[in-house]
Design a protein around this motif. Structure first.
Motif, short mmCIF file in Angstrom:
data_model
loop_
_atom_site.label_atom_id
_atom_site.label_comp_id
_atom_site.label_asym_id
_atom_site.label_seq_id
_atom_site.Cartn_x
_atom_site.Cartn_y
_atom_site.Cartn_z
N SER A 194 0.81 -0.73 -0.14
CA SER A 194 0.09 -0.11 0.15
C SER A 194 0.71 1.03 0.24
CB SER A 194 -0.97 -0.06 1.68
OG SER A 194 -0.32 -0.14 2.50
N LEU A 195 -0.10 2.43 -0.94
CA LEU A 195 0.96 3.59 -0.23
C LEU A 195 -0.44 4.52 0.63
CD1 LEU A 195 2.97 5.33 -1.01
CD2 LEU A 195 1.57 6.13 -3.80
N TYR A 196 0.57 4.90 1.19
CA TYR A 196 -0.57 6.09 2.03
C TYR A 196 0.25 7.47 1.50
CZ TYR A 196 -2.70 8.83 5.80
OH TYR A 196 -3.77 9.85 6.70
N ILE A 197 -0.96 8.49 1.05
CA ILE A 197 -0.16 9.94 1.09
C ILE A 197 -1.19 10.96 1.67
CG2 ILE A 197 -0.58 11.10 -0.85
CD1 ILE A 197 0.56 9.46 -1.90
N ILE A 203 3.22 17.33 1.75
CA ILE A 203 2.40 16.22 0.75
C ILE A 203 3.32 14.71 1.76
CG2 ILE A 203 1.35 14.69 -0.95
CD1 ILE A 203 -0.45 17.36 0.37
N GLY A 204 2.98 13.65 1.98
CA GLY A 204 4.46 12.60 2.39
C GLY A 204 3.14 11.82 2.36
N ALA A 205 4.15 10.22 1.69
CA ALA A 205 3.80 9.23 1.88
C ALA A 205 4.38 8.34 2.27
CB ALA A 205 4.15 8.81 0.10
N GLY A 206 3.46 7.07 2.64
CA GLY A 206 4.10 5.66 3.73
C GLY A 206 4.33 4.69 2.68
N ILE A 207 5.56 4.05 2.16
CA ILE A 207 4.70 3.17 1.34
C ILE A 207 4.98 1.41 2.58
CG2 ILE A 207 5.84 2.01 0.00
CD1 ILE A 207 7.45 4.70 -0.54
N VAL A 208 3.89 1.14 2.67
CA VAL A 208 4.09 -0.63 3.62
C VAL A 208 4.09 -1.90 2.55
CG1 VAL A 208 2.47 -1.70 4.97
CG2 VAL A 208 3.09 0.87 5.35
N GLN A 209 5.42 -2.82 2.73
CA GLN A 209 5.56 -3.48 1.93
C GLN A 209 5.19 -4.94 3.08
OE1 GLN A 209 7.89 -3.55 -1.23
NE2 GLN A 209 8.49 -6.15 -1.71
N ASP A 210 4.90 -5.85 2.64
CA ASP A 210 4.25 -6.99 3.17
C ASP A 210 4.91 -6.40 5.39
OD1 ASP A 210 4.10 -9.58 1.84
OD2 ASP A 210 6.68 -8.63 1.00
N GLY A 211 3.46 -6.16 5.63
CA GLY A 211 3.82 -5.53 7.03
C GLY A 211 4.49 -4.32 7.30
N ARG A 212 5.47 -4.34 6.61
CA ARG A 212 6.50 -3.76 7.20
C ARG A 212 7.04 -2.59 5.73
NH1 ARG A 212 12.18 -7.02 7.34
NH2 ARG A 212 12.89 -5.25 8.67
N LEU A 213 7.20 -0.79 6.45
CA LEU A 213 7.65 0.23 5.72
C LEU A 213 9.21 -0.21 5.55
CD1 LEU A 213 7.17 3.20 8.81
CD2 LEU A 213 5.43 2.82 6.70
N LEU A 214 8.45 0.81 4.02
CA LEU A 214 10.54 0.85 3.11
C LEU A 214 10.33 2.29 3.48
CD1 LEU A 214 9.05 -0.55 -0.08
CD2 LEU A 214 10.25 -1.71 1.64
N ARG A 215 11.64 2.28 3.50
CA ARG A 215 12.58 3.94 4.56
C ARG A 215 13.60 4.08 3.49
NH1 ARG A 215 11.39 4.47 9.21
NH2 ARG A 215 9.42 3.72 10.49
N GLU A 223 8.95 11.28 0.49
CA GLU A 223 9.30 12.62 0.82
C GLU A 223 8.97 13.09 -0.61
OE1 GLU A 223 9.40 14.97 2.75
OE2 GLU A 223 9.45 13.29 3.99
N VAL A 224 7.56 12.43 -1.00
CA VAL A 224 7.01 12.70 -2.52
C VAL A 224 6.28 14.37 -2.08
CG1 VAL A 224 6.32 10.47 -2.92
CG2 VAL A 224 5.20 11.84 -2.34
N GLY A 225 6.37 15.05 -1.80
CA GLY A 225 5.55 16.34 -1.89
C GLY A 225 6.36 17.30 -2.70
N HIS A 226 7.84 16.77 -2.66
CA HIS A 226 8.75 17.67 -2.69
C HIS A 226 9.00 17.19 -4.60
CE1 HIS A 226 9.06 20.16 0.50
NE2 HIS A 226 9.03 18.64 1.32
N MET A 227 8.53 16.06 -5.21
CA MET A 227 9.45 15.68 -6.79
C MET A 227 7.90 17.24 -7.82
SD MET A 227 6.77 11.91 -7.30
CE MET A 227 5.78 12.03 -7.09
N PRO A 228 9.32 16.92 -8.53
CA PRO A 228 9.26 18.39 -8.53
C PRO A 228 8.36 18.15 -10.15
CG PRO A 228 10.99 17.17 -9.90
CD PRO A 228 10.64 16.26 -8.95
N ILE A 229 7.28 18.55 -10.30
CA ILE A 229 5.72 18.40 -10.88
C ILE A 229 4.83 18.75 -11.03
CG2 ILE A 229 6.79 15.48 -11.11
CD1 ILE A 229 4.68 14.62 -10.18
N GLY A 230 4.85 19.92 -9.89
CA GLY A 230 4.01 20.53 -10.35
C GLY A 230 3.75 21.73 -10.78
#
Length: 373
Positions: A194-197, A203-215, A223-230
């Motif tokens: 899952s991906l949480y926004i 705007i930030g994101a939390g990425i969970v795979q198999d019950g664990r966070l991907l850090r 830190e997706v809020g600072h992607m240069p797509i705005g």
């Protein structure tokens, strides 16, 4: 055994031996020890003996508490969670200062919650603070939180002092904490990826795979809020232009609809939703925001391939106006959308999501066996 009881529910000693691979005699010893510590209880009313079902052991732990706090731009939140996953306290405070919260405001809330729990006879085993920014690998230091104006802040040490030095304190990113809360209490309990926004000023994101966070390599993933797509002309809180956050964050949304911020992101969004029900112009502005949101989600989904994307914070009350446009862009931009299209879900945990996930994190030491009870 505690992990088994939490994730799989109550069980007899025989069932626990099967689940954990431990000898039944060992399970008996552990049950007795945990019962003395108030972590588990055994149903004494159930008949037991040869030929009868065993007495179920239940995870209780009402007196064993993990504290979770969220520090955000315009509010503070706190959750006190017992070992069984029940919230003993869940509160939110609007920031009193004319800007981001001060350290003193945070310490005041922490002290108040601590005193309330201790007065009720609870034992605090840990505390975690969720913040909208980058946290060092030590899980104690805020490396950079531009929306708070905090840089290299030793927050954990300050909170440990406020708690009387009686329990460990860690710091984590708010999106990470909220993503864990959704996986254990919310709308992603049925999926492994899952991906949480977040939907606040940042705007930030939390990425969970198999019950664990991907850090990530430095612990800064999400830190997706600072992607240069705005919008390249929009100035972000980080000082740069063109960040996604500057196009889809709370204040970008309010600028688009011509409304002011109220107490919290959720209450603000509720007011906007009420206006949108009667104002076609606001509905059009929200649909455009949904398109910008979908562009970023498509970029992330192409890389991460989540089963579910969860929108939290201010996005929840505005879901009916924002999500359809985001779904349209997501379906159009993903190269394999006909084979797998992530489902967009709205958070069910409200403004307390990050604090709840932080409280869960503060109990992790108990479930890992690193903290005695």
């Amino acid at each position: 055994m505690l992990r088994s009881l939490r994730t799989e529910g109550a069980a007899t000693r025989t069932e626990l031996a099967r689940r954990t691979g431990l000898a039944k005699a060992t399970i008996g010893t552990i049950v007795a020890e945990l019962g003395t510590g108030g972590a588990v209880s055994e149903d004494q009313s159930a008949p037991s003996g040869r030929g009868r079902p065993g007495r179920p052991v239940t995870l209780t732990g009402e007196s064993i508490i993990g504290l979770g706090f969220e520090v955000n731009v315009d509010y503070l939140a706190a959750v006190a969670l017992d070992l069984g996953g029940n919230a003993r306290i869940s509160t939110i405070r609007q920031v009193e200062s004319a800007g981001p919260p001060t350290i003193d405001e945070v310490l005041s809330l922490v002290t108040e919650i601590r005193d309330s729990m201790l007065a009720a006879g609870h034992s605090i085993v840990g505390a975690t603070v969720a913040v909208p920014g980058l946290v060092e690998h030590d899980n104690r230091t805020i490396a950079w939180a531009p929306n708070l104006g905090w840089d290299n802040v030793q927050l954990a040490a300050k909170l440990e002092s406020a708690l009387g030095g009686t329990c460990p304190v860690t710091v984590d990113n708010d999106a990470n904490c909220a993503a864990l809360a959704e996986a254990s209490h919310g709308v992603t309990t049925d999926v492994q990826h899952s991906l949480y926004i977040t939907g606040t000023v940042g705007i930030g994101a939390g990425i969970v795979q198999d019950g664990r966070l991907l850090r990530g390599g430095a612990g800064f993933a999400g830190e997706v809020g600072h992607m240069p797509i705005g919008d390249e002309s929009s100035v972000c809180g980080c000082g740069r232009t063109g960040c996604w956050e500057a196009s889809v964050g709370l204040r970008a949304m309010l600028k688009a609809v011509g409304m002011d911020e109220s107490e919290t992101p959720l209450s603000t969004a509720v007011s906007v939703a009420e206006r949108a029900a009667e104002d076609a112009g606001i509905r059009a502005a929200l649909a455009e925001l949904g398109t910008n949101l979908g562009t970023g989600l498509a970029t992330l989904a192409t890389v991460i391939d989540p089963s579910v994307i969860v929108l939290g914070g201010y996005f929840v009350p505005l879901g009916q106006y924002v999500v359809p446009a985001a779904e349209t862009v997501l379906a159009a931009r993903l190269p394999a959308a006909d084979k797998h299209l992530p489902e967009i879900r709205l958070s069910s945990l409200g403004i307390h999501a990050a604090a709840l996930g932080a409280a869960e994190g503060s109990l992790a030491g108990v479930y890992a066996g690193a903290v005695s009870i």
